[in-house]
Design an enzyme around this catalytic site. Structure first.
Site, mmCIF file in Angstrom:
data_model
loop_
_atom_site.group_PDB
_atom_site.id
_atom_site.type_symbol
_atom_site.label_atom_id
_atom_site.label_comp_id
_atom_site.label_asym_id
_atom_site.label_seq_id
_atom_site.Cartn_x
_atom_site.Cartn_y
_atom_site.Cartn_z
ATOM 1 N N VAL A 1 6.245 9.880 66.152
ATOM 2 C CA VAL A 1 7.272 8.849 65.985
ATOM 3 C C VAL A 1 8.687 9.387 66.103
ATOM 4 O O VAL A 1 9.633 8.614 66.242
ATOM 5 C CB VAL A 1 7.104 8.102 64.639
ATOM 6 C CG1 VAL A 1 5.771 7.369 64.591
ATOM 7 C CG2 VAL A 1 7.273 9.051 63.457
ATOM 8 N N TYR B 1 12.827 16.233 51.376
ATOM 9 C CA TYR B 1 11.938 15.068 51.362
ATOM 10 C C TYR B 1 12.598 13.898 50.631
ATOM 11 O O TYR B 1 12.619 12.769 51.131
ATOM 12 C CB TYR B 1 10.624 15.452 50.678
ATOM 13 C CG TYR B 1 9.616 14.325 50.574
ATOM 14 C CD1 TYR B 1 8.793 14.003 51.649
ATOM 15 C CD2 TYR B 1 9.492 13.589 49.398
ATOM 16 C CE1 TYR B 1 7.860 12.973 51.551
ATOM 17 C CE2 TYR B 1 8.569 12.560 49.295
ATOM 18 C CZ TYR B 1 7.759 12.254 50.369
ATOM 19 O OH TYR B 1 6.844 11.235 50.270
#
Length: 242
Positions: free
Chosen positions: A58, A149
């Site tokens: 992606v 993250y």
């Protein structure tokens, strides 16, 4: 409706794809690995649902464009998009390599941007669409040894709010889900010390299951969620209370 779920070869993504298929949607199952995506498809079809596997990174613009072409030609234009593709990488801040930081943001943030941008024109033409972005409670409160993250997930929450303000009046509903720790391979890859400490912090006293996140996404994709716009739902075992 046609639903595209990214990163659906395992974990939360697979549970979301299976739940949307149970709801009667035809699911385009994306994963970096075609084999992993096909495994999810096999479970869906064995249960009587409709699904097809599509491999794409992606974060790769050309790959995303080709995937949307393939999905549209074989199933139809997605009316539901769930941006779930992602992975975790744990390291103390001073030990995070630039390449690790860049890859986290490429998959989570750039990936959400690229796939949403690819799907939106057909949704806008139809005057209807649903986008659900999978964030994390760490994007709201931060996480030790997970700066990159947590930062990426915070960016997804900000993108969700901004895009919802831009697209809601045009018929496209956009929301986010920020799960707490879920019993998936992604969380299992974190250190035992981190998992033990986090579990002790949770008022519910346990991590969630992927199927529980599938239920939340199912709700956001239903007519019952018609008033939900730019929201971040938090199935997080009480880690974040808003």
């Amino acid at each position: 409706m046609i639903a595209l779920v990214t990163g659906a070869g395992s974990g939360i993504g697979a549970a979301i794809a299976e739940r949307l298929a149970q709801d009667g949607h035809t699911v385009a199952v994306n994963d970096l690995s075609l084999g992993h995506a096909q495994t999810t498809v096999d479970r869906i079809t064995a249960a009587g649902g409709q699904a097809r596997a599509f491999a794409a990174d992606v974060s790769d613009e050309a790959a995303v464009t080709q995937m949307l072409t393939d999905v549209t030609q074989s199933l139809g234009a997605p009316q539901i998009l769930v941006n779930n593709a992602g992975f975790a990488h744990q390291a103390p801040f001073l030990e995070i390599a630039t390449a690790d930081f860049d890859r986290i943001f490429a998959v989570h943030v750039r990936g959400t941007f690229l796939v949403t941008r690819a799907c939106l024109p057909a949704m806008l033409d139809a005057g209807h669409g649903i986008v659900v972005n999978i964030a994390s409670q760490l994007g709201q409160i931060g996480g030790v040894e997970l700066v990159h993250y947590a930062g990426a997930k915070a960016a997804i929450i900000g993108m969700t709010k901004s895009l919802a303000r831009e697209m809601s009046a045009k018929g496209v509903r956009i929301n986010a889900v920020a799960p707490g720790p879920i019993n998936t391979p992604l969380v299992e890859a974190l250190s035992e010390d981190w998992k033990t400490a986090k579990r002790a912090e949770l008022p519910l006293g346990r991590f969630g299951e992927a199927s529980e996140i599938g239920g939340v996404v199912s709700f956001l994709c239903s007519d019952d969620a018609a008033l939900f716009v730019g929201q971040t739902l938090g199935p997080n075992s009480g880690d974040v209370m808003l």
